[in-house]
Scaffold this motif. Structure first.
Motif, PDB file in Angstrom:
ATOM      1  N   VAL A  42     -65.027  50.714  25.839  1.00 49.25           N
ATOM      2  CA  VAL A  42     -65.510  51.568  24.752  1.00 49.25           C
ATOM      3  C   VAL A  42     -64.369  52.161  23.920  1.00 49.25           C
ATOM      4  CG1 VAL A  42     -67.678  52.185  25.889  1.00 49.25           C
ATOM      5  CG2 VAL A  42     -65.635  53.577  26.297  1.00 49.25           C
ATOM      6  N   GLY A  43     -63.123  51.964  24.381  1.00 46.31           N
ATOM      7  CA  GLY A  43     -61.978  52.516  23.653  1.00 46.31           C
ATOM      8  C   GLY A  43     -61.520  53.855  24.193  1.00 46.31           C
ATOM      9  N   LYS A  44     -61.736  54.060  25.485  1.00 49.35           N
ATOM     10  CA  LYS A  44     -61.438  55.359  26.103  1.00 49.35           C
ATOM     11  C   LYS A  44     -59.940  55.696  26.055  1.00 49.35           C
ATOM     12  CE  LYS A  44     -63.199  55.439  30.118  1.00 49.35           C
ATOM     13  NZ  LYS A  44     -62.088  54.935  30.920  1.00 49.35           N
ATOM     14  N   THR A  45     -59.106  54.758  26.529  1.00 47.43           N
ATOM     15  CA  THR A  45     -57.662  55.021  26.586  1.00 47.43           C
ATOM     16  C   THR A  45     -57.096  55.229  25.184  1.00 47.43           C
ATOM     17  OG1 THR A  45     -57.535  53.658  28.575  1.00 47.43           O
ATOM     18  CG2 THR A  45     -55.470  54.157  27.477  1.00 47.43           C
ATOM     19  N   LEU A  66     -67.747  62.153  27.077  1.00 44.22           N
ATOM     20  CA  LEU A  66     -68.186  60.780  27.263  1.00 44.22           C
ATOM     21  C   LEU A  66     -67.806  59.978  26.023  1.00 44.22           C
ATOM     22  CD1 LEU A  66     -69.801  58.553  28.744  1.00 44.22           C
ATOM     23  CD2 LEU A  66     -71.837  59.407  27.563  1.00 44.22           C
ATOM     24  N   VAL A  67     -67.055  58.908  26.220  1.00 44.88           N
ATOM     25  CA  VAL A  67     -66.676  58.033  25.114  1.00 44.88           C
ATOM     26  C   VAL A  67     -67.702  56.903  25.034  1.00 44.88           C
ATOM     27  CG1 VAL A  67     -64.861  56.605  24.103  1.00 44.88           C
ATOM     28  CG2 VAL A  67     -64.248  58.595  25.498  1.00 44.88           C
ATOM     29  N   LEU A  68     -68.323  56.768  23.863  1.00 46.31           N
ATOM     30  CA  LEU A  68     -69.353  55.752  23.631  1.00 46.31           C
ATOM     31  C   LEU A  68     -68.959  54.858  22.468  1.00 46.31           C
ATOM     32  CD1 LEU A  68     -72.758  57.692  23.831  1.00 46.31           C
ATOM     33  CD2 LEU A  68     -71.879  56.046  25.487  1.00 46.31           C
ATOM     34  N   ASP A  69     -69.304  53.592  22.588  1.00 44.68           N
ATOM     35  CA  ASP A  69     -69.095  52.620  21.523  1.00 44.68           C
ATOM     36  C   ASP A  69     -70.332  52.637  20.627  1.00 44.68           C
ATOM     37  OD1 ASP A  69     -69.017  50.313  19.972  1.00 44.68           O
ATOM     38  OD2 ASP A  69     -68.198  49.050  21.560  1.00 44.68           O
ATOM     39  N   THR A 114     -66.910  56.070  19.215  1.00 40.97           N
ATOM     40  CA  THR A 114     -65.905  55.182  18.631  1.00 40.97           C
ATOM     41  C   THR A 114     -66.570  54.046  17.857  1.00 40.97           C
ATOM     42  OG1 THR A 114     -65.825  53.721  20.575  1.00 40.97           O
ATOM     43  CG2 THR A 114     -64.369  55.643  20.587  1.00 40.97           C
ATOM     44  N   LYS A 115     -65.768  53.380  17.031  1.00 35.31           N
ATOM     45  CA  LYS A 115     -66.180  52.149  16.316  1.00 35.31           C
ATOM     46  C   LYS A 115     -67.385  52.362  15.411  1.00 35.31           C
ATOM     47  CE  LYS A 115     -64.588  49.719  20.460  1.00 35.31           C
ATOM     48  NZ  LYS A 115     -64.893  48.743  21.516  1.00 35.31           N
ATOM     49  N   LEU A 116     -67.483  53.571  14.834  1.00 33.10           N
ATOM     50  CA  LEU A 116     -68.592  53.849  13.930  1.00 33.10           C
ATOM     51  C   LEU A 116     -68.501  52.983  12.677  1.00 33.10           C
ATOM     52  CD1 LEU A 116     -71.014  55.793  13.983  1.00 33.10           C
ATOM     53  CD2 LEU A 116     -69.673  57.401  12.644  1.00 33.10           C
ATOM     54  N   PHE A 162     -65.771  64.088  18.445  1.00 30.43           N
ATOM     55  CA  PHE A 162     -64.936  63.247  17.586  1.00 30.43           C
ATOM     56  C   PHE A 162     -65.692  61.969  17.245  1.00 30.43           C
ATOM     57  CE2 PHE A 162     -61.896  65.648  20.176  1.00 30.43           C
ATOM     58  CZ  PHE A 162     -60.984  66.103  19.235  1.00 30.43           C
ATOM     59  N   ILE A 163     -65.352  61.388  16.091  1.00 29.44           N
ATOM     60  CA  ILE A 163     -65.872  60.068  15.740  1.00 29.44           C
ATOM     61  C   ILE A 163     -64.705  59.187  15.296  1.00 29.44           C
ATOM     62  CG2 ILE A 163     -68.225  60.735  15.152  1.00 29.44           C
ATOM     63  CD1 ILE A 163     -67.406  60.811  12.224  1.00 29.44           C
ATOM     64  N   GLY A 164     -64.803  57.906  15.645  1.00 25.34           N
ATOM     65  CA  GLY A 164     -63.789  56.936  15.256  1.00 25.34           C
ATOM     66  C   GLY A 164     -64.306  56.075  14.126  1.00 25.34           C
TER      67      GLY A 164
END
Length: 299
Positions: free
Chosen positions: A110-113, A223-226, A252-254, A276-278
């Motif tokens: 999901v892009g956690k790191t 919680l990091v979500l894709d 992430t990956k919005l 946060f949003i990516g």
């Protein structure tokens, strides 16, 4: 590029998916067809059926109470409804009692790191002293990847060998944070599937170490979500919330999804804020979530 412009650019695919429907929607009359199209458009944006119906019903009530007659007035009312749904509580990271601790959890991929590295860079840029903890000791090269981000962000990292006890790494990091007077420790954790009880037990073990070593510390569990996983991500989030006591979500990956409405579904159904949003690959493309700007860009 301003925050609003970045959000708008990040939501390009979503707008391409539902933009025509919104244009059509706000060009018409406030009749039953209007509300039917509104529900359909919101569902297409991945808000989920329940959330879409609630938004539509709230707009009906608001239109009646405030005697809204025009589509332009309805658009402003819709913005207010969505903004209120997204404003669950403060989106700021809690650093009241320092060193604060922030656990990042979520499944692999999901892009956690990467998210941790970007958050570290942002906080360092704000003048905070940040320490990274490589608590993912199961995935090959996870610590190496986090080390690269620590170097990019200019922050310290605590790590051990692959296969080490994650709780022991966290203990070392907390000791270092106290000695170095860090503002916050950002802890990477192994990508854990929500149905793996042993991994949830490990998360509980880490929590006990934090409670013992820093009983008064401010704590976050993000919680990091894709975003591209849509409603599947929401299912993950529900299960993680039950097991891990979330304080927030990082989406992430919005920029990679045509269904940015999932943000609204997550905030409403989970009752925790999106922190946060990516919206891109760059280090500056992970941004604190601002509900009003998000809704403005979406509509």
């Amino acid at each position: 590029m301003s925050f609003f412009d970045k959000i708008k650019q990040g939501l390009t695919r979503t707008k391409q998916n539902i933009g025509h429907s919104f244009e059509q929607l706000f060009a018409g009359e406030l009749d039953d067809d209007f509300y039917d199209l509104l529900e359909e458009t919101l569902i297409l944006s991945d808000m989920g059926v329940d959330t879409a119906l609630e938004v539509s019903e709230n707009l009906r009530k608001k239109a009646k109470e405030e005697k809204i007659k025009t589509a332009a007035e309805a658009r402003e009312a819709l913005k207010a409804i969505l903004t209120e749904m997204l404003t669950v509580e403060s989106g700021e990271l809690d650093m009241t009692n320092r060193p604060a601790v922030c656990l990042f959890i979520g499944v692999n991929g999901v892009g956690k790191t990467t998210t941790i590295g970007k958050v570290a860079a942002r906080l360092k840029g704000e003048g905070k002293k940040i320490l990274l903890c490589a608590g993912d000791t199961f995935r090959a090269a996870a610590a190496d990847q986090l080390t690269i981000w620590a170097e990019r962000a200019g922050v310290d990292i605590i790590k051990q060998h692959e296969g080490a006890d994650p709780a022991a790494v966290v203990f070392d990091a907390l000791s270092a944070a106290k000695a170095r007077k860090a503002d916050m420790v950002l802890v990477d954790t192994a990508g854990r599937l929500h149905n793996k009880q042993n991994l949830m037990n490990e998360l509980n073990k880490i929590s006990r170490v934090i409670q013992r070593e820093l009983p008064d510390a401010s704590r976050e569990t993000l919680l990091v979500l894709d975003a591209t996983t849509g409603q599947n991500g929401l299912i993950q989030a529900r299960q993680f919330k039950e097991s891990a006591g979330l304080t927030g979500v990082v989406l992430t990956k919005l920029d990679g999804t045509a269904k940015g409405g999932i943000v609204v579904a997550i905030a409403k159904e989970l009752g925790v804020p999106v922190k946060f949003i990516g919206v891109g690959e760059g280090v500056d493309d992970l941004m604190p979530f601002e509900p009003e700007n998000f809704v403005e860009a979406l509509l």
